[in-house]
Design a protein around this motif. Structure first.
Motif, mmCIF file in Angstrom:
data_model
loop_
_atom_site.group_PDB
_atom_site.id
_atom_site.type_symbol
_atom_site.label_atom_id
_atom_site.label_comp_id
_atom_site.label_asym_id
_atom_site.label_seq_id
_atom_site.Cartn_x
_atom_site.Cartn_y
_atom_site.Cartn_z
ATOM 1 N N ASP A 40 19.925 10.177 13.253
ATOM 2 C CA ASP A 40 19.643 11.330 14.104
ATOM 3 C C ASP A 40 18.405 12.100 13.671
ATOM 4 N N ALA A 41 17.666 11.561 12.727
ATOM 5 C CA ALA A 41 16.486 12.270 12.202
ATOM 6 C C ALA A 41 15.416 12.418 13.275
ATOM 7 N N LYS A 42 14.775 13.551 13.260
ATOM 8 C CA LYS A 42 13.613 13.802 14.123
ATOM 9 C C LYS A 42 12.369 13.358 13.360
ATOM 10 N N LEU A 43 11.294 13.138 14.069
ATOM 11 C CA LEU A 43 10.041 12.730 13.431
ATOM 12 C C LEU A 43 9.630 13.719 12.343
ATOM 13 N N VAL A 44 9.765 14.992 12.610
ATOM 14 C CA VAL A 44 9.378 16.006 11.628
ATOM 15 C C VAL A 44 10.234 15.885 10.358
ATOM 16 N N ASP A 45 11.493 15.494 10.498
ATOM 17 C CA ASP A 45 12.357 15.301 9.328
ATOM 18 C C ASP A 45 11.830 14.165 8.455
ATOM 19 N N VAL A 46 11.419 13.096 9.098
ATOM 20 C CA VAL A 46 10.893 11.939 8.368
ATOM 21 C C VAL A 46 9.553 12.299 7.726
ATOM 22 N N GLU A 47 8.708 13.030 8.447
ATOM 23 C CA GLU A 47 7.439 13.480 7.865
ATOM 24 C C GLU A 47 7.692 14.294 6.600
ATOM 25 N N HIS A 74 10.042 6.464 10.954
ATOM 26 C CA HIS A 74 11.032 7.092 11.833
ATOM 27 C C HIS A 74 11.691 6.053 12.738
ATOM 28 N N ARG A 75 10.885 5.169 13.323
ATOM 29 C CA ARG A 75 11.457 4.102 14.180
ATOM 30 C C ARG A 75 12.415 3.226 13.369
ATOM 31 N N TRP A 76 12.053 2.941 12.142
ATOM 32 C CA TRP A 76 12.882 2.067 11.315
ATOM 33 C C TRP A 76 14.192 2.745 10.897
ATOM 34 N N VAL A 77 14.121 3.996 10.408
ATOM 35 C CA VAL A 77 15.333 4.641 9.879
ATOM 36 C C VAL A 77 16.290 5.092 10.974
ATOM 37 N N THR A 78 15.804 5.228 12.198
ATOM 38 C CA THR A 78 16.682 5.621 13.301
ATOM 39 C C THR A 78 17.233 4.413 14.064
ATOM 40 N N ARG A 87 0.851 -1.177 0.000
ATOM 41 C CA ARG A 87 0.000 0.000 0.000
ATOM 42 C C ARG A 87 0.893 1.234 0.000
ATOM 43 N N PRO A 88 0.382 2.325 -0.589
ATOM 44 C CA PRO A 88 1.181 3.556 -0.596
ATOM 45 C C PRO A 88 1.449 4.029 0.833
ATOM 46 N N LEU A 89 2.627 4.562 1.029
ATOM 47 C CA LEU A 89 2.983 5.155 2.310
ATOM 48 C C LEU A 89 2.161 6.425 2.507
ATOM 49 N N ASP A 90 1.536 6.560 3.657
ATOM 50 C CA ASP A 90 0.810 7.769 4.018
ATOM 51 C C ASP A 90 1.800 8.635 4.802
ATOM 52 N N PRO A 91 2.224 9.774 4.240
ATOM 53 C CA PRO A 91 3.290 10.562 4.867
ATOM 54 C C PRO A 91 3.062 10.923 6.329
ATOM 55 N N LEU A 92 1.860 11.234 6.710
ATOM 56 C CA LEU A 92 1.614 11.612 8.098
ATOM 57 C C LEU A 92 1.286 10.413 8.974
ATOM 58 N N LYS A 93 0.438 9.536 8.482
ATOM 59 C CA LYS A 93 0.031 8.367 9.259
ATOM 60 C C LYS A 93 1.201 7.404 9.507
ATOM 61 N N ASP A 94 2.089 7.247 8.520
ATOM 62 C CA ASP A 94 3.152 6.242 8.613
ATOM 63 C C ASP A 94 4.513 6.801 9.016
#
Length: 169
Positions: free
Chosen positions: A33-40, A18-22, A6-13
Motif C-alpha cells: 500500500d506504499a505511496k511513491l513518496v513513501d518509497v522515496e 515502488h512498482r516492485w514493492v507494491t 550501481r547504487p540506488l538513486d533515491p529520487l531517480k529510482d
C-alpha cells in the motif's frame, strides 16, 4: 550470466522500486500500500545511513533486482565480517532459481572484508514472529558450492539458525 551493480538513486529510482514493492509477488516487503513518496523517503533514509546500502542489479544495463545490504548487528547478533542482505527481484524478471542470490553473493564476497552474509527472513516473518530463522552463507561455503553448481539450477544451500534477539520490522 553477468550482472553489474550501481547504487540506488533515491529520487531517480524510487518509481521503479515502488512498482516492485507494491507488486503482489513482493507482499513480504510489507509495502503493497506504499505511496511513491513513501518509497522515496525510504530510499533517502537508506542513502543517508552509512550502515545500510541499496544497489540495483543490472542485466544488460536493465535493472532486474534490488539488493539491500546492512550491518546485521543493528538487528541481531553478528560476527566481524558479517553483512546483511535483502533481495527484491523485478516482477518482470524470472531467472533461473538461485541466480540472483548467486550474483549478489559473488558481488559481496568480492570484498575481502566480508566473511559471512546474513540472509534475513522476509519482513512479514520478522514482523509477526520475531523468531524467524536467519540463514548464513560463509565465503568458503559459497565458493565451494558455486564451483559445483555453476551449471545447476538448484538454489544455493544455506546454514539456518534462530537468532537470540528479536528482529525489528
Amino acid at each position: 550470466m553477468t550482472f553489474t551493480f550501481r547504487p540506488l538513486d533515491p529520487l531517480k529510482d524510487a518509481a521503479l522500486v515502488h512498482r516492485w514493492v507494491t507488486h503482489p509477488q513482493a507482499a513480504f516487503w510489507l509495502a503493497r500500500d506504499a505511496k511513491l513518496v513513501d518509497v522515496e523517503r525510504a530510499c533517502m533514509r537508506i542513502a543517508a545511513d552509512e550502515r545500510h546500502h541499496a544497489l540495483l542489479g543490472l542485466r544488460c544495463g536493465v535493472p532486474v533486482f534490488l539488493m539491500e545490504t546492512y550491518d546485521p548487528a543493528v538487528l541481531h547478533e553478528s560476527e566481524p565480517g558479517d553483512i546483511g542482505l535483502h533481495l527484491l527481484a523485478s516482477p518482470a524478471y524470472n531467472p533461473v532459481p538461485g541466480l540472483l542470490l548467486r550474483a549478489a553473493l559473488t558481488h559481496l564476497f568480492a570484498d575481502p572484508a566480508v566473511r559471512r552474509v546474513v540472509l534475513a527472513p522476509d519482513a512479514a516473518g520478522a514482523a509477526t514472529e520475531h523468531k524467524a530463522p536467519l540463514a548464513f552463507r560463509t565465503r568458503e561455503e559459497f565458493y565451494a558450492t558455486t564451483a559445483t553448481t555453476a551449471t545447476s539450477t538448484k538454489t544455493l544451500p544455506t546454514t539456518a539458525t534462530t537468532p537470540t534477539t528479536a528482529m525489528a520490522a
